[in-house]
Design a protein around this motif. Structure first.
Motif, PDB file in Angstrom:
ATOM      1  N   GLY B 350      -1.472  -8.231   2.605  1.00  0.00           N
ATOM      2  CA  GLY B 350      -1.230  -6.853   2.160  1.00  0.00           C
ATOM      3  C   GLY B 350      -1.205  -5.896   3.340  1.00  0.00           C
ATOM      4  N   ILE B 351      -2.157  -6.079   4.269  1.00  0.00           N
ATOM      5  CA  ILE B 351      -2.211  -5.205   5.436  1.00  0.00           C
ATOM      6  C   ILE B 351      -0.949  -5.406   6.285  1.00  0.00           C
ATOM      7  CG2 ILE B 351      -3.429  -4.791   7.611  1.00  0.00           C
ATOM      8  CD1 ILE B 351      -6.049  -5.338   6.118  1.00  0.00           C
ATOM      9  N   GLY B 352      -0.563  -6.672   6.466  1.00  0.00           N
ATOM     10  CA  GLY B 352       0.639  -6.973   7.234  1.00  0.00           C
ATOM     11  C   GLY B 352       1.869  -6.333   6.606  1.00  0.00           C
ATOM     12  N   LEU B 353       1.953  -6.478   5.293  1.00  0.00           N
ATOM     13  CA  LEU B 353       3.104  -5.943   4.572  1.00  0.00           C
ATOM     14  C   LEU B 353       3.166  -4.425   4.676  1.00  0.00           C
ATOM     15  CD1 LEU B 353       4.966  -7.850   2.997  1.00  0.00           C
ATOM     16  CD2 LEU B 353       3.972  -6.942   0.901  1.00  0.00           C
ATOM     17  N   SER B 354       2.013  -3.763   4.504  1.00  0.00           N
ATOM     18  CA  SER B 354       2.058  -2.299   4.582  1.00  0.00           C
ATOM     19  C   SER B 354       2.356  -1.854   6.015  1.00  0.00           C
ATOM     20  CB  SER B 354       0.785  -1.621   4.071  1.00  0.00           C
ATOM     21  OG  SER B 354      -0.237  -2.514   3.853  1.00  0.00           O
ATOM     22  N   TYR B 355       1.889  -2.656   6.988  1.00  0.00           N
ATOM     23  CA  TYR B 355       2.214  -2.302   8.370  1.00  0.00           C
ATOM     24  C   TYR B 355       3.726  -2.339   8.568  1.00  0.00           C
ATOM     25  CZ  TYR B 355       2.557  -2.241  13.395  1.00  0.00           C
ATOM     26  OH  TYR B 355       2.897  -1.903  14.672  1.00  0.00           O
ATOM     27  N   GLY B 356       4.345  -3.433   8.081  1.00  0.00           N
ATOM     28  CA  GLY B 356       5.796  -3.585   8.223  1.00  0.00           C
ATOM     29  C   GLY B 356       6.552  -2.443   7.561  1.00  0.00           C
ATOM     30  N   ILE B 357       6.165  -2.136   6.312  1.00  0.00           N
ATOM     31  CA  ILE B 357       6.906  -1.115   5.566  1.00  0.00           C
ATOM     32  C   ILE B 357       6.732   0.268   6.191  1.00  0.00           C
ATOM     33  CG2 ILE B 357       7.065   0.058   3.337  1.00  0.00           C
ATOM     34  CD1 ILE B 357       6.385  -2.630   2.029  1.00  0.00           C
ATOM     35  N   THR B 358       5.481   0.619   6.554  1.00  0.00           N
ATOM     36  CA  THR B 358       5.277   1.943   7.149  1.00  0.00           C
ATOM     37  C   THR B 358       5.984   2.038   8.497  1.00  0.00           C
ATOM     38  OG1 THR B 358       3.171   1.162   8.037  1.00  0.00           O
ATOM     39  CG2 THR B 358       3.083   2.488   6.041  1.00  0.00           C
ATOM     40  N   TYR B 359       6.072   0.899   9.187  1.00  0.00           N
ATOM     41  CA  TYR B 359       6.769   0.890  10.478  1.00  0.00           C
ATOM     42  C   TYR B 359       8.232   1.263  10.276  1.00  0.00           C
ATOM     43  CZ  TYR B 359       8.577  -0.819  14.924  1.00  0.00           C
ATOM     44  OH  TYR B 359       9.194  -0.922  16.125  1.00  0.00           O
ATOM     45  N   PHE B 360       8.853   0.657   9.267  1.00  0.00           N
ATOM     46  CA  PHE B 360      10.276   0.927   9.039  1.00  0.00           C
ATOM     47  C   PHE B 360      10.513   2.312   8.462  1.00  0.00           C
ATOM     48  CE2 PHE B 360      10.816  -3.717   9.365  1.00  0.00           C
ATOM     49  CZ  PHE B 360      11.807  -3.696  10.343  1.00  0.00           C
ATOM     50  N   LEU B 361       9.597   2.811   7.655  1.00  0.00           N
ATOM     51  CA  LEU B 361       9.773   4.134   7.048  1.00  0.00           C
ATOM     52  C   LEU B 361       9.286   5.233   7.978  1.00  0.00           C
ATOM     53  CD1 LEU B 361       8.681   3.551   3.358  1.00  0.00           C
ATOM     54  CD2 LEU B 361      10.988   3.736   4.295  1.00  0.00           C
ATOM     55  N   ASN B 362       8.680   4.805   9.104  1.00  0.00           N
ATOM     56  CA  ASN B 362       8.152   5.775  10.059  1.00  0.00           C
ATOM     57  C   ASN B 362       7.049   6.635   9.449  1.00  0.00           C
ATOM     58  OD1 ASN B 362       8.034   6.652  12.592  1.00  0.00           O
ATOM     59  ND2 ASN B 362      10.013   7.719  12.624  1.00  0.00           N
ATOM     60  N   TRP B 363       6.245   6.015   8.611  1.00  0.00           N
ATOM     61  CA  TRP B 363       5.084   6.699   8.050  1.00  0.00           C
ATOM     62  C   TRP B 363       3.864   6.320   8.867  1.00  0.00           C
ATOM     63  CZ3 TRP B 363       5.456   5.609   2.058  1.00  0.00           C
ATOM     64  CH2 TRP B 363       6.553   6.323   1.547  1.00  0.00           C
ATOM     65  N   PRO B 364       2.810   7.116   8.780  1.00  0.00           N
ATOM     66  CA  PRO B 364       1.581   6.706   9.464  1.00  0.00           C
ATOM     67  C   PRO B 364       1.028   5.458   8.770  1.00  0.00           C
ATOM     68  CG  PRO B 364       1.171   8.618   8.099  1.00  0.00           C
ATOM     69  CD  PRO B 364       2.651   8.406   8.085  1.00  0.00           C
ATOM     70  N   PHE B 365       0.508   4.509   9.574  1.00  0.00           N
ATOM     71  CA  PHE B 365      -0.031   3.270   9.008  1.00  0.00           C
ATOM     72  C   PHE B 365      -1.520   3.451   8.738  1.00  0.00           C
ATOM     73  CE2 PHE B 365      -2.115  -0.857  10.200  1.00  0.00           C
ATOM     74  CZ  PHE B 365      -1.872  -1.476   8.998  1.00  0.00           C
ATOM     75  N   VAL B 366      -1.907   3.388   7.482  1.00  0.00           N
ATOM     76  CA  VAL B 366      -3.330   3.456   7.164  1.00  0.00           C
ATOM     77  C   VAL B 366      -3.699   2.266   6.311  1.00  0.00           C
ATOM     78  CG1 VAL B 366      -3.834   5.915   7.264  1.00  0.00           C
ATOM     79  CG2 VAL B 366      -2.733   4.975   5.246  1.00  0.00           C
ATOM     80  N   VAL B 367      -4.911   1.742   6.538  1.00  0.00           N
ATOM     81  CA  VAL B 367      -5.420   0.704   5.657  1.00  0.00           C
ATOM     82  C   VAL B 367      -6.542   1.336   4.862  1.00  0.00           C
ATOM     83  CG1 VAL B 367      -6.639  -1.464   5.517  1.00  0.00           C
ATOM     84  CG2 VAL B 367      -4.822  -1.168   7.167  1.00  0.00           C
ATOM     85  N   SER B 368      -6.436   1.247   3.559  1.00  0.00           N
ATOM     86  CA  SER B 368      -7.472   1.828   2.725  1.00  0.00           C
ATOM     87  C   SER B 368      -8.684   0.903   2.710  1.00  0.00           C
ATOM     88  CB  SER B 368      -6.932   2.020   1.317  1.00  0.00           C
ATOM     89  OG  SER B 368      -8.008   2.171   0.439  1.00  0.00           O
ATOM     90  N   VAL B 369      -9.739   1.342   3.398  1.00  0.00           N
ATOM     91  CA  VAL B 369     -10.958   0.523   3.453  1.00  0.00           C
ATOM     92  C   VAL B 369     -11.502   0.320   2.040  1.00  0.00           C
ATOM     93  CG1 VAL B 369     -13.298   0.374   4.348  1.00  0.00           C
ATOM     94  CG2 VAL B 369     -11.484   1.356   5.748  1.00  0.00           C
ATOM     95  N   ASN B 370     -11.416   1.381   1.244  1.00  0.00           N
ATOM     96  CA  ASN B 370     -11.890   1.266  -0.138  1.00  0.00           C
ATOM     97  C   ASN B 370     -11.135   0.193  -0.894  1.00  0.00           C
ATOM     98  OD1 ASN B 370     -13.893   3.072  -0.030  1.00  0.00           O
ATOM     99  ND2 ASN B 370     -12.701   4.798  -0.815  1.00  0.00           N
ATOM    100  N   ALA B 371      -9.798   0.219  -0.740  1.00  0.00           N
ATOM    101  CA  ALA B 371      -8.998  -0.772  -1.460  1.00  0.00           C
ATOM    102  C   ALA B 371      -9.395  -2.177  -1.032  1.00  0.00           C
ATOM    103  CB  ALA B 371      -7.515  -0.537  -1.210  1.00  0.00           C
ATOM    104  N   VAL B 372      -9.637  -2.355   0.270  1.00  0.00           N
ATOM    105  CA  VAL B 372     -10.019  -3.683   0.772  1.00  0.00           C
ATOM    106  C   VAL B 372     -11.358  -4.105   0.169  1.00  0.00           C
ATOM    107  CG1 VAL B 372     -10.731  -4.973   2.808  1.00  0.00           C
ATOM    108  CG2 VAL B 372      -8.702  -3.530   2.903  1.00  0.00           C
ATOM    109  N   LEU B 373     -12.336  -3.183   0.217  1.00  0.00           N
ATOM    110  CA  LEU B 373     -13.666  -3.512  -0.304  1.00  0.00           C
ATOM    111  C   LEU B 373     -13.615  -3.781  -1.800  1.00  0.00           C
ATOM    112  CD1 LEU B 373     -15.960  -1.046   1.668  1.00  0.00           C
ATOM    113  CD2 LEU B 373     -15.557  -3.482   2.042  1.00  0.00           C
TER     114      LEU B 373
END
Ligand SMILES: Nc1ncnc2c1ncn2[C@@H]1O[C@H](COP(=O)(O)OP(=O)(O)O)[C@@H](O)[C@H]1O
Ligand SMILES: [Mg+2]
Lengths: 256, 406
Positions: B350-373
């Motif tokens: 999930g983290i890898g995927l969001s990194y890829g997508i935010t990279y292409f959309l030029n959005w800031p990359f954030v990982v939701s610690v809450n979502a992970v926990l």
């Protein structure tokens, strides 16, 4: 005389099948003392397995008394009988019942995993020791499907010995093996007996029973004979086997 | 039984059937990966939009005409065009929390430079407009209060206008372009701001004195908007209240009557946007959670089949002294290990995927610690919850029947 290892009095076992009841054991009494090698004989359906399951605390009698090592089994809870099985009894089955894809050493260690008082170091040492007793110290990391039937049964015997039980219970332990291998297994049991193990051995084959020192004969859930036998040496029987049998495969291979 | 032995038993049992273990985990992996990706993307877009709004100045306030006046009849006064320069003067005079203020008049039309045409719109403001809207110069100058007073025919243009009206690359400063036939001299060029979140080009802009747009281009005597900046972000709300008060008096609105204008702070816009993106995030996460549930049911399914398949093994374990509780715990541990490992793989994916997508959309990359926990906790819960029934079934087996099972 010392107290018996096993003491049963007037044991009965009735199975309810629908509205019928099957009287598998109809009042059985006998004692087994330390160091005895007893065979329990009888035709198929005579109640041998039923008796052995009760002796092994896997089943409860319908009535009668049963003491193992002076402990009254009747009064034990389910968990307590599990502990008795774990500490005082070693089972050997006809079909070996080894865990597949698990090597010989780990199969032998298994009973000690359910015993908190044994550390992992001690567990391994004792498993190795048990495998040495059955002559498989060179096969410790073999998987069951890499072992012959006789070798698998030896692993199972090592597993039954690893908790240093007061009695080893075997149900048709040679039933899946050819004559030569059966004799080899009986020779192993005789060796264990000579080292002081108490063994109860269920079989329906008279020539196998001849390797024990006492035979209890069942018929229809009753004891019809309980007497000492002239023990034959399995080692001797092996050497008397016809030479040609050396040409056929020594042991059936069973994948389990 | 001690915990370490329990883990060893469960681990060995899983290792004996790696492929099945992997297949069991697949549902959880996909479910968790989906949840993490959705939540992370939701947060990225929120941050991205917030950045965008903040870049316009978090203390900016806008006052607009209210076109949807209820009641139909405008009461008494002459303020049919509800915003005027006198409103601006009144605010400037009475408001305490206001720093800068500019009337805004806008018009759309055609920009012409020789043979080059470009449809655009023009924004009219005063000399404070640039600071309120956080515009910066690349070259040239802004217009002055003198230009505003004189309705000077000058303008400042953005990069897109430069590219389209001066494709040859010559320096636009000092050149004259026409907006709806009115000649305007270019005195400054704005630094590029790029696209905003909604994909609008913020460089497609022409800024002139509002008086020029009002009188020379549109020939009107009212204004469209007022842009202000509060003295700080903290007093933005107070400033908005103050403005409302002043304008109600200015517009002679009686107690209980609706305003004929709207006051919007950046803070409010932020909140509106966050509530929209927040809702979307929750919606996506909810959809993704369903796949997590399906993953859990997958675990239960396979564990259930496993118990039947391993009946003989269970019988053996009981015969060598395993208590019912040991069997129950073994199967629970197996299902929990499966869902936790599945969860960890899912989180990484999930983290890898969001990194890829935010990279292409030029959005800031954030990982939701809450979502992970939370995902991790949910995994453990799924393992226990969906493992319980099969484990119970295993523990309830009769050892003799189980040993005989073929
Ligand atoms: N679970 C059971 N339910 C009903 N009848 C049973 C069950 N187990 C054994 N029996 C009956 O008890 C008798 C003795 O069986 P068993 O002890 O297995 O014989 P053996 O091992 O000597 O061949 C048989 O008649 C058998 O059908
Ligand atoms: Mg039998």
């Amino acid at each position: 005389m010392a107290d018996p290892i096993l003491k049963i009095e007037n044991l009965t076992r009735v199975f309810k099948v629908g509205s019928e009841s099957v009287h598998a054991l109809k009042g059985i009494s006998f004692d087994v003392f330390k160091g005895e090698f007893v065979s329990i004989m009888g035709t198929s359906g005579s109640g041998k397995s039923t008796l052995l399951n009760i002796l092994g605390c896997l089943d409860r009698p319908t009535s009668g008394e049963y003491y193992i090592d002076n402990i009254a089994i009747k009064d034990l809870s389910k968990n307590e009988s599990s502990i008795i099985r774990n500490r005082k009894i070693g089972f050997v089955f006809q079909s070996y019942n080894l865990l597949s894809r698990t090597n010989a050493l780990e199969n032998v260690e298994l009973p000690l995993l359910y015993n908190n008082t044994v550390s992992s170091k001690e567990r391994k040492e004792r498993a190795i020791e048990a495998l040495k007793q059955v002559g498989l110290e060179n096969r410790m990391d073999h998987m069951p499907n890499q072992l012959s039937g006789g070798q698998q049964q030896r692993v199972a015997i090592a597993r039954a010995l690893v908790n240093d039980p007061v009695i080893v219970l075997a149900d048709e332990a040679t039933g899946n093996l050819d004559t030569r291998t059966s004799y080899e297994i009986m020779s192993l049991f005789q060796k264990l007996h000579s080292e002081g193990k108490t063994i109860a051995f269920v079989t329906h084959e008279p020539d196998i029973a001849n390797f024990t020192s006492r035979t209890i004969m069942l018929r229809d859930g009753r004891i019809i004979k309980d007497e000492a036998v002239q023990t034959k040496s399995a080692q001797e029987a092996l050497s008397n086997l016809p030479v040609e049998s050396d040409d056929i495969p020594e042991e059936k291979r069973t994948d389990n | 039984m001690n915990f370490y032995n329990l883990l060893k038993i469960a681990y060995n049992a899983l290792i004996r059937n790696k492929t099945r273990a992997l297949l069991t985990m697949l549902g959880i992996i996909i479910g968790i990966a989906a949840v993490i990706t959705m939540v992370s993307l939701g947060q990225s877009s929120t941050i991205s939009i917030n950045d965008q709004i903040s870049s316009m100045g978090t203390n900016m306030i806008m006052v607009m005409r209210n076109n949807q006046r209820s009641g139909g009849v405008s009461i008494g006064s002459a303020n049919v065009r509800s915003l005027t320069e006198s409103d601006v003067d009144a605010i400037r005079e009475k408001a305490q929390y206001i720093d800068l203020i500019s009337p805004v008049v806008t018009a759309s039309g055609q920009l012409i430079n020789g043979s080059n045409n470009w449809p655009s719109s023009i924004q009219g403001g005063n000399e404070e407009f640039f600071e309120i809207r956080k515009y910066e110069l690349e070259s040239g100058t802004f217009f002055t209060s003198e230009d505003v007073r004189a309705s000077a025919k000058v303008c400042v243009i953005g990069q897109t206008i430069v590219e389209n009206l001066f494709p040859g690359g010559e320096n636009p400063i000092g050149k004259t372009i026409r907006f709806n036939k009115i000649p305007l001299k270019i005195i400054g060029i704005l630094a590029s701001k790029g696209q905003n979140q909604m994909g609008q080009d913020q460089d497609d802009v022409v800024i002139a004195p509002y008086t020029t747009v009002q009188k020379r281009i549109l020939a009107i005597n009212y204004i469209h908007m007022i842009n202000l900046s509060a003295q700080s972000e903290d007093v933005a709300e107070d400033a908005a209240d103050e403005i409302t008060e002043i304008l109600r008096i200015q517009h002679k609105i009686k107690q209980g009557e609706d305003d004929d204008f709207r006051v919007r702070t950046q803070q409010e816009m932020l909140e509106t946007m966050s509530s929209i993106t927040g809702f979307l995030t929750i919606l996506l996460a909810a959809i993704a959670s369903i796949s997590m549930l399906v993953g859990g049911i997958g675990i239960m399914n396979i564990m259930y089949v496993t118990v039947t398949e391993r009946t003989k093994e269970i019988g053996l374990r009981m015969s060598i002294g395993a208590q019912n509780r040991d069997i129950l715990l073994q199967f629970l541990t197996e299902s929990t290990i499966l869902s936790l490992i599945g969860g960890i793989i899912g989180i990484i994916m999930g983290i890898g995927l969001s990194y890829g997508i935010t990279y292409f959309l030029n959005w800031p990359f954030v990982v939701s610690v809450n979502a992970v926990l939370i995902s991790f906790a949910v995994c453990a819960a799924i393992g226990i919850f969906f493992g319980w029934y099969p484990a119970k079934k295993a523990a309830a087996l009769d050892p003799i029947t189980a040993l005989r099972y073929e």
